[in-house]
Write a protein that holds these residues in place. Structure first.
Motif, PDB file in Angstrom:
ATOM      1  N   THR A   8      43.994  37.611  32.311  1.00  0.00           N
ATOM      2  CA  THR A   8      42.667  37.004  32.519  1.00  0.00           C
ATOM      3  C   THR A   8      41.576  38.068  32.479  1.00  0.00           C
ATOM      4  N   ASP A   9      40.328  37.612  32.363  1.00  0.00           N
ATOM      5  CA  ASP A   9      39.194  38.531  32.427  1.00  0.00           C
ATOM      6  C   ASP A   9      39.122  39.224  33.791  1.00  0.00           C
ATOM      7  N   ASP A  10      39.431  38.500  34.859  1.00  0.00           N
ATOM      8  CA  ASP A  10      39.425  39.109  36.192  1.00  0.00           C
ATOM      9  C   ASP A  10      40.413  40.271  36.274  1.00  0.00           C
ATOM     10  N   ARG A  13      38.984  43.296  34.402  1.00  0.00           N
ATOM     11  CA  ARG A  13      38.055  44.057  35.237  1.00  0.00           C
ATOM     12  C   ARG A  13      38.811  44.862  36.299  1.00  0.00           C
ATOM     13  N   GLY A  38      37.893  42.196  24.844  1.00  0.00           N
ATOM     14  CA  GLY A  38      37.756  42.514  26.260  1.00  0.00           C
ATOM     15  C   GLY A  38      37.280  43.928  26.534  1.00  0.00           C
ATOM     16  N   THR A  40      34.168  45.203  26.591  1.00  0.00           N
ATOM     17  CA  THR A  40      33.048  45.232  27.536  1.00  0.00           C
ATOM     18  C   THR A  40      33.495  44.750  28.915  1.00  0.00           C
ATOM     19  N   THR A  41      34.400  43.809  28.979  1.00  0.00           N
ATOM     20  CA  THR A  41      34.926  43.341  30.268  1.00  0.00           C
ATOM     21  C   THR A  41      35.638  44.480  30.988  1.00  0.00           C
ATOM     22  N   ARG A  44      33.029  46.778  32.310  1.00  0.00           N
ATOM     23  CA  ARG A  44      32.423  46.258  33.552  1.00  0.00           C
ATOM     24  C   ARG A  44      33.242  46.699  34.756  1.00  0.00           C
ATOM     25  N   THR A  57      26.659  45.633  30.275  1.00  0.00           N
ATOM     26  CA  THR A  57      26.673  44.646  29.197  1.00  0.00           C
ATOM     27  C   THR A  57      26.913  45.380  27.888  1.00  0.00           C
ATOM     28  N   SER A  58      27.199  44.633  26.849  1.00  0.00           N
ATOM     29  CA  SER A  58      27.462  45.255  25.563  1.00  0.00           C
ATOM     30  C   SER A  58      26.221  45.978  25.064  1.00  0.00           C
ATOM     31  N   GLU A 134      43.897  33.738  26.696  1.00  0.00           N
ATOM     32  CA  GLU A 134      43.172  34.922  27.161  1.00  0.00           C
ATOM     33  C   GLU A 134      44.071  36.147  27.325  1.00  0.00           C
TER      34      GLU A 134
END
Length: 161
Positions: A8-10, A13, A38, A40-41, A44, A57-58, A134
């Motif tokens: 996942t995106d979480d 990160r 992913g 940029t993710t 972050r 951000t990108s 994802e």
């Protein structure tokens, strides 16, 4: 080389935060992967872990963003090299000046910025072939003496949880 599956995106990160704990001023991190992979993710999460100012951000349209530390650590220099053609274009950004005191993260940097440092970490992100999935496979590839500490194995293990 260390490979980890990120669902996942979480979790992407979280991988960035775990990796940030191992980063220090002078580190060069190259991110590769297709659009929406992913990168940029992950950056972050690096920004969260490095405790930097500003939303990560990108930097596609500005090419580079500098995020100063809020806690006395190194700044995060986030670069999008997609439209740059090589090290000559990168020299205009003065990354060689920023590198000793910052963590420099370059998206789309493969074949363009490797000469900035013999010690670098390449992070390759591949998306699942399933539509709407994802899941990503992240490969951490260390280069140089700096990354021979074994810390990446711990980062990969923590991210796999």
């Amino acid at each position: 080389m260390h490979r980890v599956t990120i669902p996942t995106d979480d979790r992407m990160r979280a991988l960035g935060r775990a990796l940030a704990a191992e980063l220090r001023a002078g580190d060069l991190v190259l991110l590769s992967g297709g659009l929406g992979a992913g990168k940029t993710t992950l950056t972050r999460g690096l920004g969260e872990g490095l405790d930097v100012r500003g939303a990560v951000t990108s930097p596609t349209f500005v090419i580079a963003r500098v995020h100063p530390s809020l806690s006395g650590g190194p700044a995060l220099v986030h670069v999008d090299a997609y439209r740059l053609t090589g090290l000559d274009d990168m020299e205009d950004l003065d990354l060689d000046v920023s590198l000793p005191e910052s963590v420099v993260v370059v998206e789309w940097g493969e074949g363009k910025v490797e000469d900035l440092s013999e010690d670098r970490l390449e992070v390759r992100i591949e998306r699942s072939a399933e539509e709407g999935d994802e899941v990503r496979t992240v490969t951490l590839i260390p280069y140089g003496e700096r990354w021979q500490t074994g810390a990446l194995a711990e980062v990969a293990a923590a991210a796999a949880v």
